[in-house]
Structures are given as C-alpha cells and as structure tokens.
Design a protein around this motif. Structure first.
Motif, PDB file in Angstrom:
ATOM      1  N   SER A 202     121.109 142.657 106.776  1.00 29.15           N
ATOM      2  CA  SER A 202     120.148 141.946 106.050  1.00 29.15           C
ATOM      3  C   SER A 202     120.459 141.269 104.956  1.00 29.15           C
ATOM      4  O   SER A 202     120.289 140.358 104.511  1.00 29.15           O
ATOM      5  N   PRO A 203     121.073 142.311 103.822  1.00 28.53           N
ATOM      6  CA  PRO A 203     121.316 141.821 102.372  1.00 28.53           C
ATOM      7  C   PRO A 203     122.367 140.683 102.478  1.00 28.53           C
ATOM      8  O   PRO A 203     122.316 139.758 101.660  1.00 28.53           O
ATOM      9  N   GLU A 206     120.797 137.271 103.785  1.00 26.07           N
ATOM     10  CA  GLU A 206     120.244 136.844 102.722  1.00 26.07           C
ATOM     11  C   GLU A 206     121.028 136.210 101.481  1.00 26.07           C
ATOM     12  O   GLU A 206     120.615 134.972 101.081  1.00 26.07           O
ATOM     13  N   SER A 209     122.123 133.097 103.160  1.00 29.44           N
ATOM     14  CA  SER A 209     121.540 131.932 103.319  1.00 29.44           C
ATOM     15  C   SER A 209     121.257 131.170 102.022  1.00 29.44           C
ATOM     16  O   SER A 209     120.454 130.055 101.936  1.00 29.44           O
ATOM     17  N   VAL A 210     121.861 131.518 100.959  1.00 28.50           N
ATOM     18  CA  VAL A 210     121.599 130.953  99.472  1.00 28.50           C
ATOM     19  C   VAL A 210     122.529 129.891  99.715  1.00 28.50           C
ATOM     20  O   VAL A 210     122.360 128.697  98.954  1.00 28.50           O
ATOM     21  N   VAL A 234     118.505 134.139 112.872  1.00 25.31           N
ATOM     22  CA  VAL A 234     117.590 134.860 112.016  1.00 25.31           C
ATOM     23  C   VAL A 234     115.989 134.586 112.182  1.00 25.31           C
ATOM     24  O   VAL A 234     115.341 135.605 112.482  1.00 25.31           O
TER      25      VAL A 234
END
Length: 269
Positions: A202-203, A206, A209-210, A234
């Motif tokens: 997950s990290p 994330e 996704s930036v 996701v």
C-alpha cells in the motif's frame, strides 16, 4: 523600412522541424528511445503468459496497455531532460540568448519534438501489442476520446517535468542518471512493470499515485481493456475523472516548477 520579426509561434514551429532533423541524425538516441519500451514489453509479455480468469485478457495485453504510458514518459520526460541538459552543456542555450529567438520558441520546438516522438512511440507499441499479443484497438468513440486526452495531458505533464528536472543535473552526463532513476522506479510503483498494481504494498501504491505515470497507465488500460478488468485497479474502477484531475494538476504544477527552476538557474548564471 523595418521588417517585422516572425512570431514566437512561427519560430517555434521552425525550431521544431530543426529539432526533429537533429534527433533523427542521432541514430543511437533514436534506437534507444524507440526500442526500450518495446523490449520491456516483449520481455514481460514473454515471461508472463497467463490469462486473467473469467475475462479472456492475457498478461501481454495488460502490459501492452500499461507500457504505452511508459513509452510516452520515455519520449517526453527522459527525452526533454537529457536534451535540454545537453543543449546547456554544448552552449546552445548560451548562443540562443545572443539571437532574437525568444526562449518560448525554443521550448515550443522541444515540445513539438517530443509530441511527435511520443506519438510515433505509441504507434509502434500499438503495432507490437496488436500483432504479437492480441491487444484490441478501441472502436468505441468514448474510448478513443479517452485515449486522446490521456495522451495529450500525459505528454504535457511529463514534458514539463522533464524541463524542470534538468536543473538538478550539473552536466549532461549526470542528467541521464538523475532522470533514469525516477523513470525506472516509477514504472514499478505505477503498475507498469507490476501486474496487477494491487500486488504492490500500500505505501508504494500511494507513492506511485502521486505521480502522473500511474494515472496515464490506468487511463490507457481503460481504453484497451474491457471493463471486467477494473477489479485489478486499486479503486475497483477506471476513475476517469480523477485521472483527468491528477494529470491536469501535474500540467499546472509542472509549469510552475519550470518557471521556478528556470528563474533559479538564470540567477545563478
């Protein structure tokens, strides 16, 4: 009687033609630019040959759709970052300041170059994906429209980031290393080299996704893959609105970064 100088747009178009001729004279750069995404696609699709249960979609088709985003980023982010760093080292930018050519025309020429190179890269990847891995080309007008705006927003966002990142490199030699590191890393955490993206921690998801590459890859998957494949995303959907929002934000943010880094570089100069 004074003669009016041509507009910045006209000079930029002429500069774009010059950039194209110079690009295709560099045989090594041409081969590397066009072959890297294709080689990666062929390798990945040859290693992973499974079919997603209940969909009929192969891993090769998924990688082909995702690799189009990497091809766009390779032509724009990598190409512009290295190209401008080289122009800075060999004195092209210094000589440009001694001519009536506005800097806007220089950058317009560069953007036209990477736009056409990115388009050619996409056509090549589509041909390989279609010919070897059965990638289905969209016939639905809505999907074709999605392809168009994802491509254009992706080109602009990655091109502006390529212009901005060149300021981190002290020389053209170091530019390649500085640019390739995030380019390769982003392919892993953006769901290009890892299928499906939900296999990532997950990290990392994330973090990916930036940046625009993740959204470009997801946008292109929404064009070339059936809606039954959304379960591998996701959010469980293609998220076209969020894709457009993030890519648009990177276009605006990339422009701000370009202005800031250029002004800082100008003061140092």
């Amino acid at each position: 009687m004074s003669t009016a100088l041509p507009s910045a747009a006209r000079v930029g178009l002429s500069r774009g033609g010059l950039e194209l001729r110079q690009f295709f004279r560099e045989k090594d750069a041409v081969v590397f630019t066009f072959s890297l995404p294709v080689v990666m696609l062929v390798l990945l699709a040859s290693i992973y040959r499974d079919t997603v249960p209940g969909t009929g979609v192969t891993a090769g088709q998924i990688f082909a759709a995702s690799m189009i985003a990497a091809g766009v980023m390779s032509a724009t982010f990598v190409g512009l970052g290295n190209g401008i760093a080289q122009d800075r080292d060999d004195g092209t930018l210094t000589r440009l300041r001694g001519t009536p050519t506005p800097l806007t025309s220089y950058f317009l020429g560069k953007v036209l170059l990477v736009l056409l190179v990115a388009l050619a890269e996409v056509v090549l990847l589509l041909a390989v994906g279609r010919g070897f891995f059965g990638l289905v080309l969209p016939t639905d007008p809505a999907r074709r429209l999605t392809f168009g705006w994802v491509f254009l927003l992706g080109v602009v966002a990655c091109a502006l980031l390529g212009i901005a990142i060149k300021s981190l490199a002290r020389s053209a030699k170091s530019a390649s290393a500085i640019i390739m590191l995030p380019f390769i890393g982003l392919q892993f955490i953006s769901g290009v080299l890892v299928n499906p993206i939900t296999n990532l921690p997950s990290p990392l998801v994330e973090l990916g996704s930036v940046f625009p590459l993740k959204w470009m890859a997801q946008g292109f998957r929404s064009v070339f893959l059936p809606d039954s494949m959304t379960f591998q995303e996701v959010a469980g959907s293609w998220e076209p609105g969020r894709t457009a929002l993030v890519l648009g934000a990177w276009c605006a943010g990339g422009l701000v970064l370009c202005l800031l880094t250029f002004r800082r570089r100008t003061r140092k100069g």
